[in-house]
Write a protein that holds these residues in place. Sequence first.
Motif, mmCIF file in Angstrom:
data_model
loop_
_atom_site.group_PDB
_atom_site.id
_atom_site.type_symbol
_atom_site.label_atom_id
_atom_site.label_comp_id
_atom_site.label_asym_id
_atom_site.label_seq_id
_atom_site.Cartn_x
_atom_site.Cartn_y
_atom_site.Cartn_z
ATOM 1 N N ASP A 136 85.274 145.659 -1.307
ATOM 2 C CA ASP A 136 86.261 145.621 -0.234
ATOM 3 C C ASP A 136 87.325 146.659 -0.557
ATOM 4 O O ASP A 136 87.140 147.485 -1.458
ATOM 5 C CB ASP A 136 86.856 144.209 -0.085
ATOM 6 C CG ASP A 136 87.546 143.736 -1.342
ATOM 7 O OD1 ASP A 136 87.802 144.561 -2.223
ATOM 8 O OD2 ASP A 136 87.817 142.535 -1.435
ATOM 9 N N SER A 137 88.436 146.630 0.160
ATOM 10 C CA SER A 137 89.362 147.745 0.017
ATOM 11 C C SER A 137 89.991 147.799 -1.374
ATOM 12 O O SER A 137 90.325 148.880 -1.854
ATOM 13 C CB SER A 137 90.435 147.690 1.099
ATOM 14 O OG SER A 137 91.172 146.510 0.990
ATOM 15 N N SER A 138 90.128 146.639 -2.058
ATOM 16 C CA SER A 138 90.715 146.707 -3.393
ATOM 17 C C SER A 138 89.755 147.380 -4.368
ATOM 18 O O SER A 138 90.164 148.192 -5.210
ATOM 19 C CB SER A 138 91.093 145.300 -3.885
ATOM 20 O OG SER A 138 89.937 144.534 -4.066
ATOM 21 N N LEU B 225 84.847 152.818 3.512
ATOM 22 C CA LEU B 225 86.096 152.317 2.921
ATOM 23 C C LEU B 225 86.811 153.413 2.146
ATOM 24 O O LEU B 225 88.034 153.547 2.218
ATOM 25 C CB LEU B 225 85.793 151.128 2.002
ATOM 26 C CG LEU B 225 85.495 149.803 2.694
ATOM 27 C CD1 LEU B 225 85.035 148.776 1.673
ATOM 28 C CD2 LEU B 225 86.720 149.290 3.421
ATOM 29 N N VAL C 269 88.269 141.763 -4.209
ATOM 30 C CA VAL C 269 89.626 141.409 -4.622
ATOM 31 C C VAL C 269 89.605 140.259 -5.629
ATOM 32 O O VAL C 269 90.418 140.195 -6.539
ATOM 33 C CB VAL C 269 90.494 141.092 -3.372
ATOM 34 C CG1 VAL C 269 90.041 139.841 -2.676
ATOM 35 C CG2 VAL C 269 91.951 141.029 -3.741
ATOM 36 N N GLY C 270 88.596 139.372 -5.499
ATOM 37 C CA GLY C 270 88.504 138.258 -6.434
ATOM 38 C C GLY C 270 88.199 138.721 -7.847
ATOM 39 O O GLY C 270 88.539 138.052 -8.827
ATOM 40 N N ALA D 99 89.240 141.668 -9.018
ATOM 41 C CA ALA D 99 90.069 142.862 -9.212
ATOM 42 C C ALA D 99 90.513 143.043 -10.657
ATOM 43 O O ALA D 99 90.553 144.162 -11.156
ATOM 44 C CB ALA D 99 91.281 142.802 -8.292
ATOM 45 N N GLN D 100 90.815 141.934 -11.348
ATOM 46 C CA GLN D 100 91.312 142.109 -12.712
ATOM 47 C C GLN D 100 90.238 142.692 -13.634
ATOM 48 O O GLN D 100 90.521 143.540 -14.471
ATOM 49 C CB GLN D 100 91.871 140.796 -13.275
ATOM 50 C CG GLN D 100 90.852 139.688 -13.373
ATOM 51 C CD GLN D 100 91.450 138.477 -14.072
ATOM 52 O OE1 GLN D 100 91.266 137.369 -13.655
ATOM 53 N NE2 GLN D 100 92.183 138.700 -15.141
ATOM 54 N N GLU E 96 89.697 146.346 -12.650
ATOM 55 C CA GLU E 96 90.733 147.237 -13.149
ATOM 56 C C GLU E 96 90.550 147.478 -14.649
ATOM 57 O O GLU E 96 90.695 148.601 -15.149
ATOM 58 C CB GLU E 96 92.128 146.684 -12.864
ATOM 59 C CG GLU E 96 93.191 147.745 -13.071
ATOM 60 C CD GLU E 96 94.611 147.248 -12.817
ATOM 61 O OE1 GLU E 96 94.826 146.024 -12.893
ATOM 62 O OE2 GLU E 96 95.474 148.094 -12.556
ATOM 63 N N THR F 105 77.269 145.971 -5.574
ATOM 64 C CA THR F 105 76.624 145.102 -4.592
ATOM 65 C C THR F 105 77.501 144.942 -3.352
ATOM 66 O O THR F 105 77.027 145.099 -2.233
ATOM 67 C CB THR F 105 76.324 143.726 -5.198
ATOM 68 O OG1 THR F 105 77.513 143.256 -5.847
ATOM 69 C CG2 THR F 105 75.194 143.813 -6.201
ATOM 70 N N ASP G 62 77.989 135.823 2.450
ATOM 71 C CA ASP G 62 79.275 135.544 1.833
ATOM 72 C C ASP G 62 79.671 136.730 0.954
ATOM 73 O O ASP G 62 79.011 137.043 -0.015
ATOM 74 C CB ASP G 62 79.149 134.283 0.967
ATOM 75 C CG ASP G 62 80.500 133.880 0.410
ATOM 76 O OD1 ASP G 62 80.594 132.746 -0.062
ATOM 77 O OD2 ASP G 62 81.427 134.687 0.448
ATOM 78 N N VAL G 63 80.761 137.391 1.344
ATOM 79 C CA VAL G 63 81.135 138.621 0.641
ATOM 80 C C VAL G 63 81.458 138.334 -0.816
ATOM 81 O O VAL G 63 81.221 139.150 -1.695
ATOM 82 C CB VAL G 63 82.343 139.265 1.344
ATOM 83 C CG1 VAL G 63 82.851 140.450 0.543
ATOM 84 C CG2 VAL G 63 81.934 139.734 2.719
ATOM 85 N N ARG G 64 82.003 137.150 -1.101
ATOM 86 C CA ARG G 64 82.475 136.898 -2.452
ATOM 87 C C ARG G 64 81.417 136.258 -3.343
ATOM 88 O O ARG G 64 81.696 135.836 -4.448
ATOM 89 C CB ARG G 64 83.732 136.042 -2.399
ATOM 90 C CG ARG G 64 84.937 136.896 -2.044
ATOM 91 C CD ARG G 64 86.095 136.070 -1.553
ATOM 92 N NE ARG G 64 87.198 136.921 -1.145
ATOM 93 C CZ ARG G 64 87.241 137.571 0.000
ATOM 94 N NH1 ARG G 64 86.254 137.454 0.851
ATOM 95 N NH2 ARG G 64 88.265 138.338 0.307
ATOM 96 N N TRP H 219 89.672 151.001 -3.624
ATOM 97 C CA TRP H 219 90.884 151.631 -4.138
ATOM 98 C C TRP H 219 90.746 151.954 -5.626
ATOM 99 O O TRP H 219 91.126 153.042 -6.070
ATOM 100 C CB TRP H 219 92.102 150.746 -3.893
ATOM 101 C CG TRP H 219 93.278 151.170 -4.714
ATOM 102 C CD1 TRP H 219 93.785 150.546 -5.804
ATOM 103 C CD2 TRP H 219 94.050 152.358 -4.556
ATOM 104 N NE1 TRP H 219 94.826 151.251 -6.323
ATOM 105 C CE2 TRP H 219 95.013 152.378 -5.581
ATOM 106 C CE3 TRP H 219 94.013 153.415 -3.637
ATOM 107 C CZ2 TRP H 219 95.932 153.411 -5.714
ATOM 108 C CZ3 TRP H 219 94.938 154.434 -3.773
ATOM 109 C CH2 TRP H 219 95.882 154.432 -4.801
ATOM 110 N N LEU H 220 90.163 151.017 -6.398
ATOM 111 C CA LEU H 220 90.033 151.257 -7.839
ATOM 112 C C LEU H 220 89.060 152.400 -8.111
ATOM 113 O O LEU H 220 89.290 153.220 -9.011
ATOM 114 C CB LEU H 220 89.576 149.977 -8.541
ATOM 115 C CG LEU H 220 90.696 148.948 -8.701
ATOM 116 C CD1 LEU H 220 90.146 147.608 -9.112
ATOM 117 C CD2 LEU H 220 91.714 149.442 -9.704
#
Lengths: 272, 381
Positions: B63-65, B96, B31-32, B34-35, B38, B60, B2-4, B68-69
């Motif tokens: 993903d792309s978000s 990525l 992405v989960g 992300a906040q 960031e 660990t 499970d990625v998340r 990106w950061l």
Amino acid sequence: MTAPSDGPRRIPPTEGGNADENVIEVHDVTVSFGTFNVFKNLDLEVKRGEILGFVGASGAGKSVLMRTILELVPKQHGTIRLFGKDIDALPPAESAELNKRYGVLFQMGALFSSLTVLENIQVPMRENHNMSPRLMDELALMKLDMVGLARSAANKLPSELSGGMIKRAGLARALALDPELLFVDEPTSGLDPIGAAAFDSLIKGLRDTLGLTVYMVTHDLDSLYSVCDRVAVLADKRVVAAEPVQKLLDFDHPWVREYFRGVRGRRFIGHA
Amino acid sequence: MDVRSPPEQPSITVTRDGDMATAVFSGAWTVGNAQYAEAAVTAVDCGKAMRVTLDLSGVTTADSSGAWLIHRERANAEFEGRRVELANVSPRLQFLLDEIENHIPEPLPHERRPYAAIRFLTNLGETTVTIGKDLVELLAILGVFGLRLATAATNPRHLRLTSILSNFDRTCRGAVPIVMLMSFLVGLIIAQQAGFYLQTFGAALYVVDLSGVLILREIGVLLAAILVAGRSGSAFTAEIGSMRMQEEVDALHTLGLDPVEVLVVPRLIALIIALPVLAFLSAIAAMCGSILITWLYLGITPDLYMQRLHEAVTPLELYVGISKAPFMALIIGLVACSEGLKVGGSSESLGRHTTSAVVKAIFLVIVVDGLFAMFFAAVGI
């Protein structure tokens, strides 16, 4: 046309990810509308990282099966597992978590008509996560670029886009949360052959770079030969075969034979 | 698998050593998260260090978000003139990061908002132009309507009788119960309120005069018109609007048919026939309400009521009321259909035009009623 195996290099699977794991398991599913059975005791498995093409006669229920897996159509019997979890047995919170792990591209794009393309892509981010507007803009523009849409499309409304652009924008929205599993319903219908080929290689490219598993309902023989790892055939209310396309050429079923060896299908034999 | 999960919060620890700085990234960069990712990225402070190593050994999953950061942090540091190196990048993350290099979004151009005064003037100007265009469009539809009626006089086939009848059925028959019920209640209320005050003067019988004139001249037709504007006006706008969204109106054009003739004229004719009928029924129902309440509340028997009514009002009052109905119907239909033809591609535009059709229609119905009152007063009816 390139065979699926000699594509570009592919992303390594997630840590602990198992290539043989079944992402979708449909077992013994029966769906009926009134007294009419659409499927009877249907079984289907989709493995991690593969692109599964799903074919069947018009009206045989290809989209219905996709909608059943997405819980948009109720089933009368059977179990469906996504990522190993029985979707009927999940508590609502986990079910919502599961929703974030797949993306859907509907046949007509299903973009929200009153939002711009950029806002459409940001809907899943905005609703599910607490992100800063700057990050949402950056990520949405990145997805827009990944699906091959020009920057100028970002602030357009869906009514101002062409059919191909709508599909690309819909795909960008489906990819907004980096799903592991992507459902696409007839992605190349209504596109010109060049656009359709570009869309095929786009989906293949996304699988290779983002490590997606793709469930693709399609009618397009080109897509089946060029991007699909396996092709599942829906006939007689069940999946009669799920094999690489070369093996299906010799499959003994009247509809399958007609499909792949008919006037249109014959052109591909020997090319692929 | 499970990625998340596991949901470790992404974090960055920076160690500085003179000219060198090492930022160790850890946690799940998905992405989960992300906040938090960031926030961690923005908080990184490399000070004066000119050589920065981004150590990604603790990441660990990503993903792309998240990638990106990480890319953004690296680009920022490079923009500030530092030398940046990545260390311990997992193959997946490297993939990525490479992918993101190919899809770097340009920053959105910042649009400057014009001054409030200029925005106000622009809005004013645009609204004025829109109102002008609306009026011209309304006149154009009215013109086609007149033209079709004229051609229909010579060739009735142009009238599309089936379409008129089915529209009449929906706008008239379907509205009868609700119009009559509403008017009955309003008639009841008027008579009761009037009776309450007139009784104190001992003039209870004048309730008949008052409700007779008021209902036959104004209330009957007004209530029917307002209800039809809300009921059929919105339906016309939504029908024609959704036909525009589905390109059905364009299909009519290409088949050599005039959308105004096919869609608008039958609806207008149906409405012009329907509203007088509804106004008449509405007046009857309101009178029934008035008779009932004067009997129960003031003790004036229906016999006496009818006798007084004969003395108080003439059929002219009813004719005055009903004669206004076709004009109101024309306005409701024109506004509703022209708004429907203006609907654009989005569902929001459909909603906006339906709302504005109903609001404009009700407003104009009341304006027309006022104009008629002035007209009838001037000619002395």
